[in-house]
Scaffold this motif. Structure first.
Motif, PDB file in Angstrom:
ATOM      1  N   ARG A   1      -1.873  -3.925   2.334  1.00  0.00           N
ATOM      2  CA  ARG A   1      -3.338  -3.925   2.461  1.00  0.00           C
ATOM      3  C   ARG A   1      -3.842  -5.295   2.875  1.00  0.00           C
ATOM      4  O   ARG A   1      -3.367  -6.311   2.358  1.00  0.00           O
TER       5      ARG A   1
ATOM      6  N   ASP B   1       0.834  -1.205   0.000  1.00  0.00           N
ATOM      7  CA  ASP B   1       0.000   0.000   0.000  1.00  0.00           C
ATOM      8  C   ASP B   1       0.868   1.254   0.000  1.00  0.00           C
ATOM      9  O   ASP B   1       0.656   2.165  -0.790  1.00  0.00           O
TER      10      ASP B   1
ATOM     11  N   ARG C   1      -8.441  -0.719   4.440  1.00  0.00           N
ATOM     12  CA  ARG C   1      -8.964   0.542   3.917  1.00  0.00           C
ATOM     13  C   ARG C   1     -10.455   0.624   4.165  1.00  0.00           C
ATOM     14  O   ARG C   1     -11.186  -0.313   3.894  1.00  0.00           O
TER      15      ARG C   1
ATOM     16  N   HIS D   1      -8.768   4.893   8.035  1.00  0.00           N
ATOM     17  CA  HIS D   1      -8.513   3.462   7.853  1.00  0.00           C
ATOM     18  C   HIS D   1      -8.097   2.852   9.187  1.00  0.00           C
ATOM     19  O   HIS D   1      -7.638   3.545  10.090  1.00  0.00           O
TER      20      HIS D   1
END
Ligand code: CO
Length: 143
Positions: free
Chosen positions: A91, A14, A141, A121
């Motif tokens: 992620r 990410d 997320r 997040h």
């Protein structure tokens, strides 16, 4: 159990966290390399004692982290090591599930229950001793 055997898909990087003393000065090397600020305003993450700015490098961002709290983790990192790479962030679809799975695999979470991160997040950090000496952040997320 290997990631493939556990049914996990490929992990997506990410962002890469980079500690800087100051967001403007700390952006200069990256904009000189051709990276572009994402255009959003700098964001405060009071839970982590930092102000952050993202610069985009293709599908991955650099998260520049400047301390707002002289006793926070980034301030301590800068005092000890100076500016530089601070963490890798991957992620995950479900942070709680992933933390539970990793604990079963013997990974040592710094945030066993996760914490609020940038942009609302959910994030959790894993101890470098469980990740080849690298501080790792997991990011779930939120829309
Ligand atoms: Co991060």
């Amino acid at each position: 159990m290997t990631p493939a055997a556990s049914g996990l898909g490929a992990r997506t990087l990410d962002h890469v966290g980079v500690a800087v003393f100051d967001l403007d000065d700390g952006s200069v090397p990256w904009t000189r390399l051709g990276l572009t600020p994402t255009g959003g305003a700098d964001a405060e993450v009071p839970e982590q004692g930092v102000r952050v700015r993202f610069v985009q490098a293709g599908p991955v961002a650099l998260e520049l982290l400047a301390p707002t709290d002289g006793d926070g983790a980034i301030a301590r990192f800068l005092a000890r090591r100076g500016p530089g790479v601070h963490h890798l962030a991957f992620r995950v679809a479900d942070l709680s599930d992933e933390l539970a799975r990793l604990r079963r695999e013997g990974v040592d979470p710094i945030d066993p229950a996760g914490r609020p991160g940038h942009g609302g997040h959910r994030v959790a950090f894993l101890h470098p001793r469980s990740c080849g000496g690298v501080l790792v952040e997991l990011v779930e997320r939120r829309p």
